[in-house]
Design an enzyme around this catalytic site. Structure first.
Site, mmCIF file in Angstrom:
data_model
loop_
_atom_site.group_PDB
_atom_site.id
_atom_site.type_symbol
_atom_site.label_atom_id
_atom_site.label_comp_id
_atom_site.label_asym_id
_atom_site.label_seq_id
_atom_site.Cartn_x
_atom_site.Cartn_y
_atom_site.Cartn_z
ATOM 1 C CD GLU A 173 -2.962 -1.199 2.227
ATOM 2 O OE1 GLU A 173 -2.685 -0.578 3.277
ATOM 3 O OE2 GLU A 173 -4.010 -1.839 2.087
ATOM 4 C CG HIS A 398 -15.674 -7.696 6.231
ATOM 5 N ND1 HIS A 398 -15.391 -6.948 7.354
ATOM 6 C CD2 HIS A 398 -14.570 -7.603 5.448
ATOM 7 C CE1 HIS A 398 -14.178 -6.421 7.256
ATOM 8 N NE2 HIS A 398 -13.662 -6.814 6.102
ATOM 9 C CG HIS A 399 -14.795 -14.128 6.940
ATOM 10 N ND1 HIS A 399 -14.743 -15.377 6.341
ATOM 11 C CD2 HIS A 399 -16.048 -14.026 7.476
ATOM 12 C CE1 HIS A 399 -15.905 -15.982 6.488
ATOM 13 N NE2 HIS A 399 -16.709 -15.184 7.181
ATOM 14 C CD GLU A 400 -9.279 -7.323 9.098
ATOM 15 O OE1 GLU A 400 -8.221 -7.902 9.433
ATOM 16 O OE2 GLU A 400 -9.432 -6.735 8.021
ATOM 17 C CG HIS A 468 -9.356 -5.709 0.852
ATOM 18 N ND1 HIS A 468 -9.485 -4.336 0.817
ATOM 19 C CD2 HIS A 468 -10.137 -6.181 -0.146
ATOM 20 C CE1 HIS A 468 -10.323 -3.994 -0.141
ATOM 21 N NE2 HIS A 468 -10.740 -5.103 -0.736
ATOM 22 C CD GLU A 469 -5.802 -5.398 4.594
ATOM 23 O OE1 GLU A 469 -6.128 -4.236 4.256
ATOM 24 O OE2 GLU A 469 -6.639 -6.280 4.871
ATOM 25 C CD GLU A 493 -8.032 1.312 1.379
ATOM 26 O OE1 GLU A 493 -7.095 0.534 1.643
ATOM 27 O OE2 GLU A 493 -8.695 1.244 0.330
#
Length: 686
Positions: A173, A398-400, A468-469, A493
């Site tokens: 990023e 969503h799985h953070e 993501h990440e 973002e």
């Protein structure tokens, strides 16, 4: 058509005596050639040419194995095989409806003179580049191999202009830097906004690394089919011309990779194009991946979605409940479902639905924080999913993980069983923060294998993944087409008040760097660009027309309209977001200069309408493009969403105009883009 033949022995130019070998390999049409040879120090080396001109000078090959030492020096060449392949294939989804895999493949079979270990080196040559990889075939007494280093070199012909981000073991990023290769220096980058960042080499970069030579040739170095291995970064050696592979380590275990024979490394790739757009149009990366392994793919569907997400970045609501401004409520989710149904969106993403967000980042004891099945009291998961089904709208889970992958792996079965039971076919995963356990990194072998485990579990559960990440994209979407899109870059973002904004040039670089690896979950389409009410002086540094054009330029099969839904109400420009497809039959780069501007055209899947997107950097620009990509004899209504005369990314972001005209393929279109602006066009077939 597929042809196969053995390379003729007279071309091998090696013998069983003490003579060194030298073999010339060629691509179809002999555009690319590679000379593989044993150099004066008995090291395997190669030279690469494009249209008869050097691209890479003498570059060595080899691996450092803990038990066997350096493999690649003093090797006996046993034999060489060669095949010619020309095969079309149809991706399940993508930028083009048909892809041609046209290459020549060469396999070199070696035996180490020092320890008898067998190692094969594979080359595939295409008209726009090449790939090579190492293979350890089955052999008696060889099972576990520990790889301590890789010495794949790429020796440049000059001090090229480079677009790069640092070799960060935990994050992609970063804003791209534009310097000479000799000036690559990680001290130039600012990682203060990143949740995790580990930069250990000052003069090293991540891939894709894209460069332009003094003569205008464009080169990009990357890797394909990253599987059970640590990702490759590139170290700039002291001569400032040689790039050497540098693998992300496991500090916890003390190696770069640990594998079991038989084993093949990922492909190391070099793409070459006379024009910048040729890099984007290249299919080399996906062609170096295996065909689709999933039998049933009916549940894999490109589309567009909205979601409860941007408001957290605006800080008007929160992921957690303890803050008193929890965003993911049943009532709000239903409101978003209603909006999606009204405007033809396929799904709604809901972030912050499950308990645990009070301790998700900044805490060392993040393991066990999330369980991925327990919603907050004000969010009724079953009720929301059922309401969505009534309206024809899918819920995106969503799985953070809070970068605690061991916790996630322990709960994969439970979490994905819940999704299967509810009929949820998409999940956005996240890995914010330093990886637990300490000593492992987002981009090391351990995490590469974790990401694959999640992808496989998702496929078994008929779930598409938006990661993501993530680990970087290397073309695996061909093999596992449920890998829909990844973040893996400085996304939208960062245009929020806390992020300070991505400069206009950002998306004139990304298509030629990060996007060469695969689709991007960038979240284009912000409409409220003056953010002063959320933070004094804050704004999104693009025009609104630029935001629309991102849907065409920044490819993803799953595109989000990320803004608050009230910011879309009453906006005529919202029609373009509703119209633009996410799956395509053809894609063309009409005009481009990396870091300055890009104009792309794409043909909607199974339709006659074309779409155009143009972006510019901080400079206003006027370009004329030919419409010769349109169909012969057809007329189109060009619906043009463009910057207003007074539009400007700093002072008047939201000013746009809509123009309509009748055009054919014989016409040209003049694109006027404001500073930080853009243009988006739908060519509606009449």
């Amino acid at each position: 058509m597929k042809k196969a033949f053995l390379l003729l022995l007279p071309l091998l130019m090696f013998s069983c005596g003490g003579e060194k070998f030298s073999i010339t390999l060629t691509s179809p049409k002999e555009v690319v050639s590679v000379q593989l040879f044993e150099n004066s120090e008995s090291q395997l080396a190669y030279i690469m040419n494009f249209q008869g001109n050097p691209v890479l000078l003498e570059s060595t090959l080899g691996l450092e194995l803990r038990e066997y030492g350096l493999l690649g020096k003093e090797m006996e060449l046993l034999r060489v095989d060669s095949t010619r392949n020309t095969r079309p294939w149809n991706p399940l989804w993508g930028e083009d409806g048909i892809i041609i895999d046209d290459h020549k493949a060469y396999t070199f079979y070696f035996r180490s003179k020092k320890n008898d270990l067998l190692m094969n080196v594979h080359f595939k040559l295409f008209a726009d580049g090449m790939g090579f990889k190492y293979e350890f075939p089955p052999q008696e007494g060889v099972d576990e191999l520990i790889i301590d280093d890789e010495f794949s070199q790429f020796k440049l012909t000059g001090d090229h202009t480079a677009w790069w981000i640092p070799a960060d073991y935990d994050s992609y990023e970063h804003l791209y830097k534009t310097t000479k290769v000799s000036e690559i220096d990680s001290s130039l980058v600012d990682s203060s906004l990143l949740a995790a960042s580990t930069i250990m080499e000052r003069h090293a970069v991540n891939t894709p690394l894209t460069m332009q030579t003094a003569s205008g040739l464009h080169i990009s170095i990357h890797e394909a089919s990253l599987t059970n291995y640590s990702e490759m970064t590139l170290r700039v050696e002291d001569d400032k011309r040689t790039l050497t592979s540098s693998l992300v380590p496991s500090q916890l275990n003390g190696w770069k990779a640990k594998v079991n024979a038989p084993f093949s490394t990922p492909w190391r790739t070099v793409q070459v194009a006379e024009k910048a757009g040729g890099l984007i149009e290249s299919k080399l990366i996906v062609n170096l991946n295996e065909p689709n392994k999933l039998e049933n793919t009916d549940w894999i569907k490109p589309g567009k979605y909205i979601g409860i997400w941007w408001e957290m970045h605006l800080q008007t609501s929160s992921w957690d409940m303890a803050s008193g401004k929890h965003g993911a409520t049943t009532e709000k989710a239903k409101r978003y479902i209603d909006f999606a149904a009204k405007h033809g969106f396929d799904g709604v993403l809901v972030e912050g639905w499950n308990t645990g967000w009070e301790r998700w980042i900044g805490f060392p004891d993040r393991e066990g924080v999330f369980d991925f099945v327990t919603p907050y009291p004000d969010y009724n998961l079953e009720e929301v999913v059922a309401y969505g089904k009534q309206k024809g709208v899918e819920i995106i889970m969503h799985h953070e993980t809070s970068a605690a992958p061991r916790t996630y792996e322990q709960q994969l079965d439970t979490a994905y069983a819940l999704m299967q039971n509810l009929g949820i076919h998409a999940v956005k995963t996240g890995y914010v923060g330093p990886i637990i356990p300490e000593g492992e990194y987002h981009h090391g072998q351990w995490m590469v294998n974790h990401y694959r485990k999640v992808l496989s579990k998702a496929a078994q559960s008929e779930v598409m993944v938006f990661a993501h990440e993530p680990i970087k994209a290397t073309g695996l979407r061909r093999t596992y087409p449920n890998m829909m899109a990844r973040e893996g870059l400085r996304g939208s973002e960062f245009n929020s008040p806390w992020g300070g904004g991505n400069p206009p040039e950002h998306l004139t670089i990304v298509p030629f760097t990060r996007m060469l690896g695969g689709p991007i979950d960038y979240t284009p389409g912000l409409f409220k660009l003056n953010l002063n009410e959320y933070k004094e002086g804050a704004y999104v540094p693009t025009t609104l027309a630029h935001q629309l054009a991102e849907y065409v330029v920044v490819y993803s099969p799953v595109q989000m309209a990320p803004d608050l839904i009230e910011h879309y109400e009453g906006e005529a420009a919202f029609q373009f977001i509703k119209d633009v497809p996410t799956d395509w039959d053809a894609s063309k780069v009409l005009a481009a200069e990396i870091g300055e501007y890009i104009v792309m055209a794409r043909l909607g899947k199974n339709e006659f309408d074309w779409y155009l997107g143009g972006l510019t950097d901080e400079n206003a620009r006027e370009l004329e493009v030919s419409l010769d990509f349109l169909q012969n004899g057809a007329q189109y209504e060009a619906q043009i969403y463009k910057d207003a005369a007074d539009a400007d990314f700093e002072t008047n972001q939201a000013a746009y105009e809509i123009e309509k005209r009748i055009v054919t393929k014989k016409d040209k279109l003049t694109l006027k883009m404001a500073r930080g602006g853009g243009v988006a066009v739908r060519f509606k077939a009449l």
